[in-house]
Enzyme design. Structure first.
Site, PDB file in Angstrom:
ATOM      1  CE  LYS A   1      -6.108  -7.876  -1.436  1.00 46.81           C
ATOM      2  NZ  LYS A   1      -6.045  -7.704  -0.013  1.00 46.81           N
TER       3      LYS A   1
ATOM      4  CE  LYS B   1     -13.158  -3.519   1.153  1.00 43.98           C
ATOM      5  NZ  LYS B   1     -13.637  -3.950   2.461  1.00 43.98           N
TER       6      LYS B   1
ATOM      7  CE  LYS C   1      -4.332  -1.609   2.059  1.00 47.01           C
ATOM      8  NZ  LYS C   1      -5.309  -1.398   3.150  1.00 47.01           N
TER       9      LYS C   1
HETATM   10  P1  TYM Z   1     -10.632  -6.118   4.428  1.00 46.06           P
HETATM   11  O1  TYM Z   1     -11.680  -5.117   4.751  1.00 46.06           O
HETATM   12  O2  TYM Z   1      -9.616  -5.802   3.410  1.00 46.06           O
HETATM   13  O3  TYM Z   1     -11.305  -7.472   3.988  1.00 46.06           O
HETATM   14  C1  TYM Z   1     -12.291  -8.104   4.790  1.00 46.06           C
HETATM   15  C2  TYM Z   1     -12.155  -9.617   4.711  1.00 46.06           C
HETATM   16  O4  TYM Z   1     -12.293 -10.067   3.361  1.00 46.06           O
HETATM   17  C3  TYM Z   1     -11.195 -10.885   3.010  1.00 46.06           C
HETATM   18  N1  TYM Z   1     -10.899 -10.682   1.575  1.00 46.06           N
HETATM   19  C4  TYM Z   1     -10.817 -11.653   0.661  1.00 46.06           C
HETATM   20  N2  TYM Z   1     -10.994 -12.986   0.743  1.00 46.06           N
HETATM   21  C5  TYM Z   1     -10.859 -13.699  -0.382  1.00 46.06           C
HETATM   22  N3  TYM Z   1     -10.558 -13.149  -1.593  1.00 46.06           N
HETATM   23  C6  TYM Z   1     -10.380 -11.826  -1.730  1.00 46.06           C
HETATM   24  N4  TYM Z   1     -10.119 -11.304  -2.928  1.00 46.06           N
HETATM   25  C7  TYM Z   1     -10.507 -11.012  -0.571  1.00 46.06           C
HETATM   26  N5  TYM Z   1     -10.396  -9.680  -0.350  1.00 46.06           N
HETATM   27  C8  TYM Z   1     -10.639  -9.505   0.972  1.00 46.06           C
HETATM   28  C9  TYM Z   1     -10.069 -10.419   3.889  1.00 46.06           C
HETATM   29  O5  TYM Z   1      -9.085 -11.406   4.047  1.00 46.06           O
HETATM   30  C10 TYM Z   1     -10.779 -10.116   5.175  1.00 46.06           C
HETATM   31  O6  TYM Z   1     -10.955 -11.287   5.940  1.00 46.06           O
HETATM   32  N6  TYM Z   1      -7.345  -5.872   8.139  1.00 46.06           N
HETATM   33  C11 TYM Z   1      -8.646  -6.398   7.792  1.00 46.06           C
HETATM   34  C12 TYM Z   1      -9.757  -5.907   8.676  1.00 46.06           C
HETATM   35  C13 TYM Z   1      -9.558  -6.142  10.129  1.00 46.06           C
HETATM   36  C14 TYM Z   1      -9.654  -7.379  10.816  1.00 46.06           C
HETATM   37  C15 TYM Z   1      -9.428  -7.082  12.186  1.00 46.06           C
HETATM   38  C16 TYM Z   1      -9.927  -8.669  10.421  1.00 46.06           C
HETATM   39  C17 TYM Z   1      -9.270  -5.195  11.062  1.00 46.06           C
HETATM   40  N7  TYM Z   1      -9.196  -5.761  12.286  1.00 46.06           N
HETATM   41  C18 TYM Z   1      -9.438  -8.078  13.167  1.00 46.06           C
HETATM   42  C19 TYM Z   1      -9.920  -9.672  11.411  1.00 46.06           C
HETATM   43  C20 TYM Z   1      -9.685  -9.385  12.755  1.00 46.06           C
HETATM   44  C21 TYM Z   1      -8.945  -5.964   6.372  1.00 46.06           C
HETATM   45  O7  TYM Z   1      -8.404  -5.038   5.842  1.00 46.06           O
HETATM   46  O8  TYM Z   1      -9.937  -6.628   5.776  1.00 46.06           O
END
Ligand code: TYM
Length: 330
Positions: free
Chosen positions: A195, A198, A112
């Site tokens: 991947k 968003k 990022k």
């Molecule tokens: P975020 O918001 O990017 O994504 C949310 C969840 O979706 C999963 N994900 C995917 N899984 C499969 N294929 C994809 N292309 C794909 N894109 C996203 C992510 O792995 C995630 O599980 N850092 C985290 C948010 C967070 C969090 C936490 C998660 C903050 N605190 C505590 C677990 C526990 C994030 O950016 O997710």
């Protein structure tokens, strides 16, 4: 029941199919067997610039999509991160036991910050994984269901919990990531080796949960495939087709083999048409329910406020203990 924690960023108007498959659909299954906390992580979202009015709207929309996809707000604690101050407070404490080099090795930060340029990238973005560790550890979560891209962050969380425990005495449960096999990474339809995200530069390869059916259809019909024309799962040689088959399989509940058989000897066009139907069948009800929920924002806010109170009670218990252990007056 054992505790589960997971979260998503409200960084877009709609969740994308990767969030839905990689995370949300696991959550809805697991909420039966766990004391589950599902968080809309808006403090994480502001590690990159956000428009204030949009951030609020997206926070509600994300919460609504959780419920629409099947999170039961009576069973699970579905709340917004900024409503529980303990997240920021514990993150600060954990920052002080995180090594600079350790944080520098986080690949998501490297990706990022490279995109933004070193000066544009905020210190908040740098310590993002530490805030994530605070999220998880506050609730003494045993299990953290996430997609593959979050594996390294959960590893860091484990390291920090173990370090804190050994330095200050047993305080945190050391959590474990739960990463689904095969579907932990859904790929971009236009660039099937990256991947689905968003924050992708182009939306052409991104399926959004809240997009109208005709938009999703167009994106699927234009998905990148390959020249050999055979419907066969081969992640290395045929990443585009493999991705379509994965999505088809997980949303329909059918095996990859049975889908390969159904479409053998037929073109990619047929496979895509079939996939359009499968995706629409899964997402249409989520879309409808999300709109219903958003039509009554006051009710949604009440629900979130109640959940935040429940979350706060649990979080503060952990934070009290942490402050006591390190010798901070509370
Ligand atoms: P975020 O918001 O990017 O994504 C949310 C969840 O979706 C999963 N994900 C995917 N899984 C499969 N294929 C994809 N292309 C794909 N894109 C996203 C992510 O792995 C995630 O599980 N850092 C985290 C948010 C967070 C969090 C936490 C998660 C903050 N605190 C505590 C677990 C526990 C994030 O950016 O997710």
């Amino acid at each position: 029941k054992p505790v589960l924690f997971s979260g998503m960023q409200p960084s877009s108007d709609s969740l994308q199919l990767g969030n839905y498959i990689g995370a949300l659909s696991q959550w809805t299954q697991m909420q039966e067997d766990f004391d589950a906390f599902f968080c809309v992580v808006n403090l994480h979202a502001i590690t990159v610039p956000q428009d204030p009015a949009e951030l609020i709207a997206r926070t509600r929309r994300t919460a609504a999509q959780y419920i629409a996809a099947g999170i039961d707000p009576e069973k699970s604690t579905l709340f917004v991160q900024s409503q529980v101050a303990a997240h920021a407070e514990l993150a600060w404490v954990l920052n002080t036991i995180t090594g600079f080099g350790e944080a520098s090795r986080m690949t998501q930060f490297k990706d990022k910050s490279q995109k933004q340029g070193a000066d544009a990238a905020s210190v908040g973005l740098f310590t993002y994984p530490v805030l994530m560790a605070a999220d998880i550890l506050l609730y003494q979560a045993e299990r953290v269901p996430v997609g593959e891209d979050q594996r390294q962050h959960v590893e860091l969380t484990r390291d920090l919990a173990t370090r804190f425990n050994s330095r200050f005495g047993d305080t945190f449960v050391v959590p474990e990531a739960q990463i689904p096999k095969g579907t932990a990474k859904i790929y971009d339809l236009q660039e099937p080796t990256a991947k689905m995200s968003k924050s992708a530069e182009s939306e052409a390869g991104l399926i959004k949960v809240l997009d109208p059916a005709n938009v999703t259809k167009k994106k699927i019909m234009r998905a990148v495939t390959d020249a050999d024309g055979e419907v066969r799962f081969d992640r290395e040689a045929k990443p585009g087709v493999a991705n379509l088959l994965t999505i088809y399989s997980v949303l329909s509940g059918r095996t990859i083999e049975s889908i390969e058989q159904e479409y053998s000897g037929r073109g990619y066009g047929d496979l895509k048409k079939g996939l359009v139907e499968v995706v629409e069948e899964s997402l249409a009800p989520v879309r409808t329910r999300t709109e219903e929920l958003l039509a009554d924002p006051a009710e949604l806010d009440r629900l979130l406020a109640r959940a935040a109170e429940r979350a706060e009670a649990v979080a503060n218990r952990t934070l009290d203990l942490v402050y006591e252990r390190i010798g901070l007056i509370r």
